[in-house]
Design a protein around this motif. Structure first.
Motif, PDB file in Angstrom:
ATOM      1  N   ILE A 189      -1.708  13.398 -15.361  1.00  0.00           N
ATOM      2  CA  ILE A 189      -1.646  12.608 -16.595  1.00  0.00           C
ATOM      3  C   ILE A 189      -1.219  13.489 -17.766  1.00  0.00           C
ATOM      4  N   GLU A 190      -1.795  14.680 -17.866  1.00  0.00           N
ATOM      5  CA  GLU A 190      -1.441  15.590 -18.957  1.00  0.00           C
ATOM      6  C   GLU A 190       0.031  15.990 -18.875  1.00  0.00           C
ATOM      7  N   TRP A 191       0.484  16.272 -17.655  1.00  0.00           N
ATOM      8  CA  TRP A 191       1.904  16.634 -17.477  1.00  0.00           C
ATOM      9  C   TRP A 191       2.816  15.458 -17.836  1.00  0.00           C
ATOM     10  N   PHE A 192       2.487  14.257 -17.359  1.00  0.00           N
ATOM     11  CA  PHE A 192       3.322  13.082 -17.616  1.00  0.00           C
ATOM     12  C   PHE A 192       3.418  12.795 -19.115  1.00  0.00           C
ATOM     13  N   ASP A 193       2.260  12.814 -19.800  1.00  0.00           N
ATOM     14  CA  ASP A 193       2.266  12.512 -21.231  1.00  0.00           C
ATOM     15  C   ASP A 193       3.044  13.560 -22.021  1.00  0.00           C
ATOM     16  N   GLU A 194       2.994  14.808 -21.566  1.00  0.00           N
ATOM     17  CA  GLU A 194       3.730  15.873 -22.261  1.00  0.00           C
ATOM     18  C   GLU A 194       5.233  15.729 -22.053  1.00  0.00           C
ATOM     19  N   VAL A 243       1.401  13.060  -7.165  1.00  0.00           N
ATOM     20  CA  VAL A 243       0.298  13.589  -7.978  1.00  0.00           C
ATOM     21  C   VAL A 243      -0.167  14.926  -7.415  1.00  0.00           C
ATOM     22  N   ARG A 244      -0.255  15.016  -6.073  1.00  0.00           N
ATOM     23  CA  ARG A 244      -0.725  16.257  -5.447  1.00  0.00           C
ATOM     24  C   ARG A 244       0.218  17.433  -5.696  1.00  0.00           C
ATOM     25  N   GLN A 245       1.512  17.123  -5.946  1.00  0.00           N
ATOM     26  CA  GLN A 245       2.451  18.199  -6.241  1.00  0.00           C
ATOM     27  C   GLN A 245       2.184  18.821  -7.615  1.00  0.00           C
ATOM     28  N   ILE A 246       1.578  18.058  -8.515  1.00  0.00           N
ATOM     29  CA  ILE A 246       1.225  18.569  -9.839  1.00  0.00           C
ATOM     30  C   ILE A 246      -0.164  19.196  -9.818  1.00  0.00           C
ATOM     31  N   GLY A 289       0.776  -1.229   0.000  1.00  0.00           N
ATOM     32  CA  GLY A 289       0.000   0.000   0.000  1.00  0.00           C
ATOM     33  C   GLY A 289       0.805   1.276   0.000  1.00  0.00           C
ATOM     34  N   HIS A 290       2.090   1.189   0.335  1.00  0.00           N
ATOM     35  CA  HIS A 290       2.907   2.403   0.427  1.00  0.00           C
ATOM     36  C   HIS A 290       3.268   2.960  -0.945  1.00  0.00           C
ATOM     37  N   ASP A 291       3.215   2.113  -1.975  1.00  0.00           N
ATOM     38  CA  ASP A 291       3.471   2.632  -3.325  1.00  0.00           C
ATOM     39  C   ASP A 291       2.375   3.619  -3.727  1.00  0.00           C
ATOM     40  N   GLN A 292       1.137   3.331  -3.330  1.00  0.00           N
ATOM     41  CA  GLN A 292       0.044   4.249  -3.633  1.00  0.00           C
ATOM     42  C   GLN A 292       0.198   5.564  -2.870  1.00  0.00           C
ATOM     43  N   THR A 293       0.675   5.467  -1.649  1.00  0.00           N
ATOM     44  CA  THR A 293       0.922   6.685  -0.869  1.00  0.00           C
ATOM     45  C   THR A 293       1.964   7.553  -1.557  1.00  0.00           C
ATOM     46  N   ALA A 294       3.068   6.921  -1.988  1.00  0.00           N
ATOM     47  CA  ALA A 294       4.131   7.673  -2.653  1.00  0.00           C
ATOM     48  C   ALA A 294       3.648   8.276  -3.962  1.00  0.00           C
ATOM     49  N   LEU A 295       2.859   7.511  -4.714  1.00  0.00           N
ATOM     50  CA  LEU A 295       2.353   7.996  -6.004  1.00  0.00           C
ATOM     51  C   LEU A 295       1.448   9.211  -5.808  1.00  0.00           C
ATOM     52  N   HIS A 296       0.495   9.111  -4.894  1.00  0.00           N
ATOM     53  CA  HIS A 296      -0.466  10.201  -4.728  1.00  0.00           C
ATOM     54  C   HIS A 296       0.162  11.430  -4.073  1.00  0.00           C
TER      55      HIS A 296
END
Length: 219
Positions: free
Chosen positions: A138-143, A128-131, A118-125
């Motif tokens: 998603i838009e930033w990552f794809d760009e 995400v909140r920083q963006i 479950g900690h991978d989801q914590t790190a991911l989100h």
């Protein structure tokens, strides 16, 4: 045998799965006793290691550990931590393979794992909140990185004559990418297949990005 002779005799070739590529150390046993410990640098696929066999095998490259190293001193000269078994390759959960969870909590993870459950989801989100929102992320990552879902083909690495090299894949392509060896009828020697979902994280071929972008402009 000298440490170098032991290493030469033991470090390849073996039937190894993806799990082996997450390991940090390998120990070699003889008659139930550990005779050598090696810190793994890399694991190399080797094709045609056994004449007439189509099974992929691997060679373990690493640094032989000596007295004074914690892993050497804990295992070498002592009984094997793995009971006798038919398979010559075995795995066990060693404290030396536990590393801090990459989410930043500081807790040790199980061997071969980057995160606690479950900690991978914590790190991911957290990232995400920083963006901003998930959509903005998603838009930033794809760009920045280029998802390019239509670049979804994997060509198996081969030699000039079409013999598979056994090397890992490094990028994904569009069907018809001309970076590969072809036979006298213009067909790719490389075996081709659709990328698995996990392989869609491989970087897209720059030539294929160009052709995909051109095709998008022409639509």
């Amino acid at each position: 045998m000298s440490p170098l002779a032991l290493y030469d005799a033991n470090h390849g070739t073996w039937h190894l799965g993806e799990k082996a590529r997450r390991e940090r150390y390998v120990i070699y046993a003889y008659k139930g006793q550990i005779v050598q410990a090696v810190k793994i640098d890399r694991i190399e696929y080797v094709s045609d290691a056994v004449p007439g066999s189509e099974s992929a095998r691997s060679v373990i490259h690493g640094q032989v550990l000596g007295p004074g190293d914690a892993v050497h001193d804990k295992y070498v000269g002592k009984p094997s931590p793995i009971p006798p078994q038919r398979n010559p390759v075995g795995y066990f959960d060693a404290s030396e393979d536990h590393t801090p969870c990459l989410c930043g909590c500081g807790e040790p993870t199980p061997a071969g794992k980057d995160f606690l459950a479950g900690h991978d989801q914590t790190a991911l989100h957290d990232r995400v909140r920083q963006i901003g929102s998930v959509r903005q992320f998603i838009e930033w990552f794809d760009e920045v990185h280029g998802f390019w879902p239509e670049i979804n083909v994997i060509y198996e690495p081969t030699k000039l004559d079409g013999t598979p090299t056994g090397q890992p894949h490094t990028m994904r392509h569009r069907l018809g990418c001309d970076h590969f060896y072809v036979d006298d009828r213009g067909r790719p020697n490389n075996r081709v297949r659709l990328a698995k979902p996990s392989e869609m994280t491989l970087p897209p071929c720059k030539t294929c990005i160009g052709t995909a972008a051109k095709a998008a402009l022409e639509r």
